[in-house]
Design a protein around this motif. Structure first.
Motif, PDB file in Angstrom:
ATOM      1  N   GLU A  73      48.103  55.002  42.973  1.00 42.49           N
ATOM      2  CA  GLU A  73      48.077  55.143  41.520  1.00 42.49           C
ATOM      3  C   GLU A  73      48.303  53.804  40.831  1.00 42.49           C
ATOM      4  N   ASP A  74      48.958  52.866  41.510  1.00 43.32           N
ATOM      5  CA  ASP A  74      49.223  51.539  40.948  1.00 43.32           C
ATOM      6  C   ASP A  74      48.206  50.502  41.407  1.00 43.32           C
ATOM      7  N   TYR A  75      47.153  50.951  42.097  1.00 42.72           N
ATOM      8  CA  TYR A  75      46.151  50.038  42.639  1.00 42.72           C
ATOM      9  C   TYR A  75      45.406  49.346  41.495  1.00 42.72           C
ATOM     10  N   VAL A  76      45.140  48.056  41.654  1.00 41.30           N
ATOM     11  CA  VAL A  76      44.443  47.284  40.624  1.00 41.30           C
ATOM     12  C   VAL A  76      42.936  47.444  40.790  1.00 41.30           C
ATOM     13  N   GLY A  77      42.280  47.988  39.766  1.00 43.28           N
ATOM     14  CA  GLY A  77      40.841  48.193  39.827  1.00 43.28           C
ATOM     15  C   GLY A  77      40.486  49.422  40.654  1.00 43.28           C
ATOM     16  N   SER A 199      33.338  48.131  42.913  1.00 41.85           N
ATOM     17  CA  SER A 199      33.907  46.973  43.614  1.00 41.85           C
ATOM     18  C   SER A 199      35.401  47.189  43.833  1.00 41.85           C
ATOM     19  N   ASP A 200      35.873  46.843  45.011  1.00 42.64           N
ATOM     20  CA  ASP A 200      37.296  46.949  45.352  1.00 42.64           C
ATOM     21  C   ASP A 200      37.810  45.569  45.746  1.00 42.64           C
ATOM     22  N   GLY A 201      38.554  44.955  44.828  1.00 41.46           N
ATOM     23  CA  GLY A 201      39.186  43.670  45.123  1.00 41.46           C
ATOM     24  C   GLY A 201      40.688  43.790  45.267  1.00 41.46           C
ATOM     25  N   GLY A 202      41.221  44.945  44.876  1.00 40.73           N
ATOM     26  CA  GLY A 202      42.654  45.177  45.009  1.00 40.73           C
ATOM     27  C   GLY A 202      43.515  44.247  44.179  1.00 40.73           C
ATOM     28  N   VAL A 205      41.334  39.373  44.725  1.00 40.56           N
ATOM     29  CA  VAL A 205      40.172  38.491  44.585  1.00 40.56           C
ATOM     30  C   VAL A 205      39.389  38.953  43.364  1.00 40.56           C
ATOM     31  N   VAL A 206      38.454  38.132  42.940  1.00 41.12           N
ATOM     32  CA  VAL A 206      37.643  38.483  41.766  1.00 41.12           C
ATOM     33  C   VAL A 206      36.719  39.652  42.115  1.00 41.12           C
ATOM     34  N   ALA A 207      36.778  40.699  41.296  1.00 34.64           N
ATOM     35  CA  ALA A 207      35.920  41.867  41.489  1.00 34.64           C
ATOM     36  C   ALA A 207      35.880  42.634  40.179  1.00 34.64           C
ATOM     37  N   ALA A 208      34.793  43.381  39.970  1.00 36.46           N
ATOM     38  CA  ALA A 208      34.667  44.177  38.751  1.00 36.46           C
ATOM     39  C   ALA A 208      35.801  45.198  38.700  1.00 36.46           C
ATOM     40  N   ARG A 209      36.439  45.314  37.545  1.00 33.54           N
ATOM     41  CA  ARG A 209      37.594  46.200  37.389  1.00 33.54           C
ATOM     42  C   ARG A 209      37.207  47.633  37.031  1.00 33.54           C
ATOM     43  N   ARG A 210      35.918  47.881  36.884  1.00 35.55           N
ATOM     44  CA  ARG A 210      35.477  49.248  36.584  1.00 35.55           C
ATOM     45  C   ARG A 210      34.105  49.473  37.227  1.00 35.55           C
TER      46      ARG A 210
END
Length: 298
Positions: A73-77, A199-202, A205-210
């Motif tokens: 639930e706290d995962y970024v992106g 995209s999953d960058g966690g 790293v740079v990755a699309a957030r949606r």
């Protein structure tokens, strides 16, 4: 010997744990915990070792899943399952290939832990409601209701796709060629109108957030990403989660990989994993097995 029984059924046990958890690392942790419990048991007292081991792994995976759900639930992106490199013959088992696909694993994430366990054991591995009841600590009647609810939920959300095949790999090759040469129209022609890119960058790293949806938007995103790659980047074809995939390797290191969901000759989904924590295990081919299930008494 305990080791012999556990080794014999390990591919089946790993597959169950992975489908319940969506993480190879977590699945390995569950298998380690299960092995310790198994090694403390007198094998002479266990009439059906496989049944016993499936029950132990299911219970350990359920406990583990309840713990990691809060963390996700706290995962970024966007969160994607940890990709696993699969042998080409996994695609020959349609049920297995679909059950470990990125799209299906994301649908399974929307079930609660017990629903997920019941769905996986019944729909993928063919266990009866009575057999599953002993593993999840529910009555057979309750498991039957849970199975019906989970099946309806999954079937309403599942995405159709074609497992890895020569035809699917050809679509991916044409897509990568169009993307790397900047042929926009050829790229667009290979994308379904409702294509989605995740995209999953966690957050590492740079990755699309949606998620990105739509043919034009996804094409624009793909072309933008490929413009950032260097001449040192090598693209390799592989099979992950029963799907055709491309590995982007830079200076000998796997930088990111993309699994392609294909239906009717067009790409309907692109699943890009860049989180280094999920890539460091993405080299070895992991054996998956549905176990050739035969009924057992709980």
């Amino acid at each position: 010997m305990p080791d012999d029984a556990f080794t014999e059924h390990r591919p089946l046990l790993f597959t169950i744990a992975y489908e319940m958890l969506g993480s190879a690392a977590d699945a390995e942790d569950v298998l380690q915990e299960s092995y310790l419990r198994w090694s403390a048991v007198d094998p002479a007292t266990v009439e059906h070792p496989r049944a016993y081991l499936v029950r132990v792994v299911t219970r350990q995976a359920l406990n583990h899943l309840r713990t990691v759900r809060a963390r996700r639930e706290d995962y970024v992106g966007p969160w994607l399952p940890e990709p696993i490199r699969t042998a080409p013959d996994v695609s020959d088992d349609t049920i297995l290939a679909e059950s470990v696909s990125m799209a299906m694993m994301l649908v399974l994430e929307t079930l609660n832990p017990t629903e997920r366990a019941v769905f996986v054991l019944h729909e993928v591995f063919g266990y009866t409601h009575g057999e599953i009841a002993a593993s999840v600590g529910k009555t057979e009647a309750a498991v039957r209701q849970i199975a019906h609810r989970a099946r309806r939920h999954v079937h309403a959300r599942r995405r159709r796709f074609e497992p890895d095949s020569d035809a699917a790999r050809e679509v991916v090759q044409r897509f990568l060629l169009a993307a790397t040469t900047g042929e926009v129209q050829a790229l667009m022609d290979l994308l379904a109108p409702d294509v989605v890119q995740i995209s999953d960058g966690g957050g590492k790293v740079v990755a699309a957030r949606r998620p990105i949806t739509g043919r034009a938007e996804v094409a624009r995103f793909v072309l933008g990403v490929l413009r950032t790659t260097t001449t040192a980047t090598r693209i390799e074809h592989a099979t992950y989660n029963g799907m055709p995939a491309a590995r982007f390797v830079t200076d000998g290191e796997l930088d990111w990989l993309v699994a392609f969901e294909i239906h009717d000759g067009r790409i309907t989904g692109l699943y890009g994993i860049r989180n280094p924590d999920k890539l460091h295990r993405a080299e070895a081919v992991l054996p998956l097995d549905r176990g050739g299930h035969q009924p057992w008494k709980p």
